[in-house]
Design a protein around this motif. Structure first.
Motif, PDB file in Angstrom:
ATOM      1  N   LEU A 145     -13.559   9.684  -3.767  1.00 20.27           N
ATOM      2  CA  LEU A 145     -12.120   9.913  -3.938  1.00 20.27           C
ATOM      3  C   LEU A 145     -11.439  10.168  -2.603  1.00 20.27           C
ATOM      4  O   LEU A 145     -12.069  10.667  -1.667  1.00 20.27           O
ATOM      5  CB  LEU A 145     -11.884  11.122  -4.848  1.00 20.27           C
ATOM      6  N   CYS A 146     -10.148   9.846  -2.553  1.00 23.01           N
ATOM      7  CA  CYS A 146      -9.347  10.119  -1.356  1.00 23.01           C
ATOM      8  C   CYS A 146      -9.160  11.630  -1.237  1.00 23.01           C
ATOM      9  O   CYS A 146      -8.828  12.291  -2.214  1.00 23.01           O
ATOM     10  CB  CYS A 146      -8.001   9.413  -1.458  1.00 23.01           C
ATOM     11  N   ASP A 147      -9.393  12.170  -0.015  1.00 19.81           N
ATOM     12  CA  ASP A 147      -9.253  13.617   0.201  1.00 19.81           C
ATOM     13  C   ASP A 147      -7.808  14.069   0.075  1.00 19.81           C
ATOM     14  O   ASP A 147      -7.544  15.239  -0.174  1.00 19.81           O
ATOM     15  CB  ASP A 147      -9.773  14.001   1.602  1.00 19.81           C
ATOM     16  N   SER A 148      -6.905  13.123   0.249  1.00 19.86           N
ATOM     17  CA  SER A 148      -5.492  13.509   0.219  1.00 19.86           C
ATOM     18  C   SER A 148      -4.857  13.267  -1.155  1.00 19.86           C
ATOM     19  O   SER A 148      -4.341  14.191  -1.767  1.00 19.86           O
ATOM     20  CB  SER A 148      -4.753  12.730   1.303  1.00 19.86           C
ATOM     21  N   CYS A 149      -4.896  12.004  -1.651  1.00 16.31           N
ATOM     22  CA  CYS A 149      -4.173  11.715  -2.897  1.00 16.31           C
ATOM     23  C   CYS A 149      -5.095  11.677  -4.123  1.00 16.31           C
ATOM     24  O   CYS A 149      -4.629  11.456  -5.243  1.00 16.31           O
ATOM     25  CB  CYS A 149      -3.381  10.413  -2.777  1.00 16.31           C
ATOM     26  N   VAL A 150      -6.371  11.927  -3.884  1.00 13.26           N
ATOM     27  CA  VAL A 150      -7.361  12.026  -4.961  1.00 13.26           C
ATOM     28  C   VAL A 150      -7.356  10.800  -5.893  1.00 13.26           C
ATOM     29  O   VAL A 150      -7.233  10.929  -7.112  1.00 13.26           O
ATOM     30  CB  VAL A 150      -7.195  13.339  -5.781  1.00 13.26           C
ATOM     31  N   ASN A 154      -7.761   2.678   5.999  1.00 14.07           N
ATOM     32  CA  ASN A 154      -6.770   3.619   5.452  1.00 14.07           C
ATOM     33  C   ASN A 154      -6.809   3.593   3.930  1.00 14.07           C
ATOM     34  O   ASN A 154      -7.139   2.557   3.332  1.00 14.07           O
ATOM     35  CB  ASN A 154      -5.356   3.245   5.890  1.00 14.07           C
ATOM     36  N   CYS A 155      -6.412   4.709   3.330  1.00 15.92           N
ATOM     37  CA  CYS A 155      -6.245   4.741   1.879  1.00 15.92           C
ATOM     38  C   CYS A 155      -5.083   3.809   1.527  1.00 15.92           C
ATOM     39  O   CYS A 155      -4.015   3.893   2.146  1.00 15.92           O
ATOM     40  CB  CYS A 155      -5.953   6.164   1.408  1.00 15.92           C
ATOM     41  N   GLY A 156      -5.305   2.958   0.566  1.00 14.25           N
ATOM     42  CA  GLY A 156      -4.289   1.976   0.166  1.00 14.25           C
ATOM     43  C   GLY A 156      -3.082   2.600  -0.514  1.00 14.25           C
ATOM     44  O   GLY A 156      -2.066   1.930  -0.705  1.00 14.25           O
ATOM     45  N   ALA A 157      -3.180   3.869  -0.872  1.00 12.99           N
ATOM     46  CA  ALA A 157      -2.045   4.516  -1.535  1.00 12.99           C
ATOM     47  C   ALA A 157      -1.313   5.466  -0.588  1.00 12.99           C
ATOM     48  O   ALA A 157      -0.109   5.354  -0.406  1.00 12.99           O
ATOM     49  CB  ALA A 157      -2.512   5.272  -2.767  1.00 12.99           C
ATOM     50  N   CYS A 158      -2.047   6.401   0.033  1.00  8.59           N
ATOM     51  CA  CYS A 158      -1.361   7.423   0.843  1.00  8.59           C
ATOM     52  C   CYS A 158      -1.555   7.196   2.338  1.00  8.59           C
ATOM     53  O   CYS A 158      -1.028   7.956   3.147  1.00  8.59           O
ATOM     54  CB  CYS A 158      -1.835   8.817   0.444  1.00  8.59           C
ATOM     55  N   TYR A 159      -2.304   6.132   2.693  1.00  6.09           N
ATOM     56  CA  TYR A 159      -2.515   5.741   4.104  1.00  6.09           C
ATOM     57  C   TYR A 159      -3.317   6.745   4.926  1.00  6.09           C
ATOM     58  O   TYR A 159      -3.262   6.739   6.157  1.00  6.09           O
ATOM     59  CB  TYR A 159      -1.182   5.421   4.805  1.00  6.09           C
TER      60      TYR A 159
HETATM   61 ZN   LIG Z   1      -5.056   8.533  -0.572  1.00  7.07          ZN
END
Ligand SMILES: [Zn+2]
Length: 241
Positions: free
Chosen positions: A225-230, A201-206
């Motif tokens: 980069l994260c596709d959600s929180c970039v 999981n992304c450590g920021a937005c999961y």
């Molecule tokens: Zn993220």
């Protein structure tokens, strides 16, 4: 430098930046707010004392008026009484006696008013005395606390200086483009630009990551980069020491 190493530096940099942010907020927001709070407390008592002082001044002036009125009535009484024995007729004598009685009544009213004023002044004075002591105690506390807080600010400023030196040292070896990318992201993403992948999981937005995405990160060929929180991904096992 390998991208993995660059990322490792960014993680270190972010830790420092987060500390710097906390310290800066402390000296730019928290500490000044503490001083402002103490100052407000002190100013409030100062203004109360000011009101009492103004009341005292006003009452003292009114008391002087009362005294003047009384003195003038007393003078008038003496004058009227002295005229009493120069009068010829009984009618004139009776009229003078009435005048004297009226002046005496005025004098007693003026005396009563003066007494009330004197009591009022005594009350204001004792209240002002208490406020004065409280004010000087508050001022002392305020000044002492202010000095303490300013000393704390100096210590924090020294700490900030150390962190900045360390930051300069770390960033020296980071690719300029990557560094600019990170700094820009840090600003936009509220102090979190580089995030670990935790259990896929992304450590920021999961956001749940695919195996393919994880593999892409692990190649360390380019920033992923994260596709959600970039935010920029890294795998903690690869980087954290
Ligand atoms: Zn993220």
């Amino acid at each position: 430098m390998l991208l993995k190493e660059e990322l490792s530096k960014l993680v270190q940099l972010q830790k420092i930046d987060s500390q710097l942010k906390k310290l800066k907020d402390d000296i730019e927001i928290n500490k000044p707010a503490q001083i402002e709070h103490l100052k407000k407390d002190f100013e409030e008592i100062k203004s109360q004392f000011g009101i009492s002082e103004a009341k005292l001044k006003e009452s003292t002036l009114k008391k002087k008026d009362n005294e003047l009125t009384l003195a003038s009535k007393e003078a008038s009484l003496l004058k009227t009484q002295s005229q009493l024995y120069q009068l010829k007729t009984n009618k004139e004598y009776q009229a003078k006696l009435n005048e004297i009685a009226s002046i005496k009544s005025d004098i007693s009213v003026a005396e009563e008013e003066l007494l009330i004023k004197l009591e009022e002044i005594d009350d204001i004075k004792s209240k002002a005395e208490v406020e004065k002591i409280k004010l000087s105690e508050k001022e002392k506390t305020f000044r002492e606390e202010e000095i303490k807080i300013q000393d704390q600010i100096k210590i924090i400023e020294a700490e900030i200086g150390k962190f900045k030196t360390n930051r300069d040292f770390i960033k020296e070896n980071i690719d300029k483009k990557i560094l600019a990318n990170y700094e820009n992201m840090l600003e936009i993403r509220h102090g979190l630009a580089v995030v670990p992948v935790v259990n896929y999981n992304c450590g920021a937005c999961y956001l749940k990551l695919t195996h393919q995405k994880i593999n892409e990160i692990k190649m360390y060929e380019h920033l992923v980069l994260c596709d959600s929180c970039v935010r920029i991904f890294y795998i903690p096992e690869d980087i954290d020491k």
